[in-house]
Design a protein around this motif. Sequence first.
Motif, short mmCIF file in Angstrom:
data_model
loop_
_atom_site.label_atom_id
_atom_site.label_comp_id
_atom_site.label_asym_id
_atom_site.label_seq_id
_atom_site.Cartn_x
_atom_site.Cartn_y
_atom_site.Cartn_z
N ILE A 65 0.87 -1.07 -0.10
CA ILE A 65 0.14 0.00 -0.07
C ILE A 65 0.78 1.33 -0.02
N ALA A 66 1.84 1.23 0.79
CA ALA A 66 2.84 2.35 0.78
C ALA A 66 3.39 2.59 -0.55
N GLU A 67 3.85 1.54 -1.22
CA GLU A 67 4.44 1.37 -2.46
C GLU A 67 3.51 2.18 -3.38
N ALA A 68 2.13 1.66 -3.40
CA ALA A 68 1.49 2.25 -4.33
C ALA A 68 1.15 3.53 -4.01
N HIS A 69 1.06 3.93 -2.97
CA HIS A 69 0.82 5.56 -2.78
C HIS A 69 2.12 6.39 -3.35
N THR A 70 2.95 5.82 -2.80
CA THR A 70 4.37 6.58 -3.32
C THR A 70 4.36 6.78 -4.90
N ILE A 71 4.20 5.65 -5.78
CA ILE A 71 4.11 5.71 -7.37
C ILE A 71 2.68 6.46 -7.83
N GLY A 72 1.93 6.78 -7.09
CA GLY A 72 0.75 7.15 -7.47
C GLY A 72 -0.33 6.25 -8.25
N ALA A 73 -0.07 4.88 -7.75
CA ALA A 73 -0.88 3.92 -8.59
C ALA A 73 -2.43 4.18 -8.31
N ALA A 74 -3.17 4.01 -9.49
CA ALA A 74 -4.60 4.06 -9.33
C ALA A 74 -5.18 2.91 -8.25
N CYS A 75 -4.51 1.95 -8.28
CA CYS A 75 -4.79 0.84 -7.18
C CYS A 75 -4.05 0.00 -6.98
N LEU A 76 -4.00 -0.66 -5.89
CA LEU A 76 -3.29 -2.33 -5.69
C LEU A 76 -4.04 -3.22 -5.92
N VAL A 77 -3.40 -3.96 -6.93
CA VAL A 77 -4.31 -5.25 -7.49
C VAL A 77 -3.94 -6.22 -6.44
N MET A 78 -5.08 -6.89 -6.05
CA MET A 78 -4.94 -8.18 -5.31
C MET A 78 -4.93 -9.43 -5.84
N VAL A 79 -4.05 -10.21 -5.90
CA VAL A 79 -4.20 -11.71 -6.16
C VAL A 79 -4.30 -12.39 -4.80
N CYS A 80 -5.34 -12.86 -4.38
CA CYS A 80 -5.57 -13.04 -2.85
C CYS A 80 -5.04 -14.41 -2.34
N GLY A 81 -4.68 -15.34 -3.17
CA GLY A 81 -3.87 -16.40 -2.61
C GLY A 81 -4.73 -17.54 -2.81
N GLY A 82 -4.21 -18.83 -2.76
CA GLY A 82 -4.78 -20.10 -2.77
C GLY A 82 -4.97 -20.79 -1.54
N LEU A 83 -5.00 -22.24 -1.60
CA LEU A 83 -5.11 -22.89 -0.28
C LEU A 83 -3.59 -23.10 0.26
N PRO A 84 -3.66 -22.89 1.66
CA PRO A 84 -2.37 -23.18 2.32
C PRO A 84 -1.94 -24.49 1.75
N PRO A 85 -0.30 -24.91 2.11
CA PRO A 85 -0.24 -26.20 1.68
C PRO A 85 -0.67 -27.29 2.44
N GLY A 86 -0.99 -28.27 2.06
CA GLY A 86 -1.45 -29.60 2.80
C GLY A 86 -3.16 -29.24 3.07
N SER A 87 -3.67 -27.99 2.65
CA SER A 87 -5.05 -27.77 3.20
C SER A 87 -6.26 -28.15 2.07
N ARG A 88 -7.25 -28.55 2.46
CA ARG A 88 -8.64 -28.77 1.74
C ARG A 88 -9.70 -27.95 1.86
N ASP A 89 -9.40 -26.94 2.97
CA ASP A 89 -10.47 -26.16 3.65
C ASP A 89 -10.50 -24.94 2.73
N LEU A 90 -11.36 -25.03 1.70
CA LEU A 90 -11.49 -23.82 0.68
C LEU A 90 -12.32 -22.70 1.45
N PRO A 91 -13.46 -22.99 2.31
CA PRO A 91 -14.06 -21.90 2.81
C PRO A 91 -13.21 -21.32 3.87
#
Length: 269
Positions: free
Chosen positions: A86-112
Amino acid sequence: MRPLSLNTVTVKERWGLSECIEGCARHGIPGISPWRDVLAAMGVDAAAKKIRDAGLTVSGLCRGGMFPAADAAGRAAAIEDNRRAIAEAHTIGAACLVMVCGGLPPGSRDLPGARQMVADGLAAILPDARAAGVTIALEPLHPMTCADRSVLSTFAQALDLCDALGAGTGVAVDAYHVWWDPNLARDMARAGSRIAGLHICDWLVPTTDLVFDRGMPGDGVIDLAGFIALAESAGYGGLVEVELLSRRWWAEDPDHVLRLMKERHAAIG
């Protein structure tokens, strides 16, 4: 014709951020969207100055997210990394910070459970984003990436999260990830002013790699003119960003890639 932006991943094998900035200026491309690795390599302050001096608009910063983790320490580390983003996005004047939210933790089957970690992580960083004036742009990724990259898989799911989280959130809509969705027109209209970024490339047939074989606009099956028109009808007024993760195009001369990007963008209209 909506102004064009270069996502730096499009030429990542041949150019660093400094070369990308110079290339955009040389080819008359008015926007740029850096990835954080090339931003860090150049230095955030130096990059911000060079981008300003070149007169470029920063359509986004890629990427934040990756919230799910196997333990509390991992989740806390992800939140701190997103605060730095967020601080980096603010410094360079980015219109947004794009979120690639992440997958399942290693070994997990708990999608919810993983999806709850995403919601909790976003809620934790939103005060920082609001204070910095940085829009958090949730990018739904194609369901094929659910296990390892993003449990946020549909446009509607991203909008539901925006509804729950409130001010300071939006969506980054990537044609590669949502073109197939039968509810695309409905969700684009629902998103309206919350469309914070618009990314284009093409879906090749056949596709030889589901992550690193994106097509140059015009080489595949996506109706990109219709995609852009849907966003504009919903009220989007920002840049059209070419984000091309492709081993084929990474091997090409970046100046050729930028010239072709401009030609294809003009052809879309």
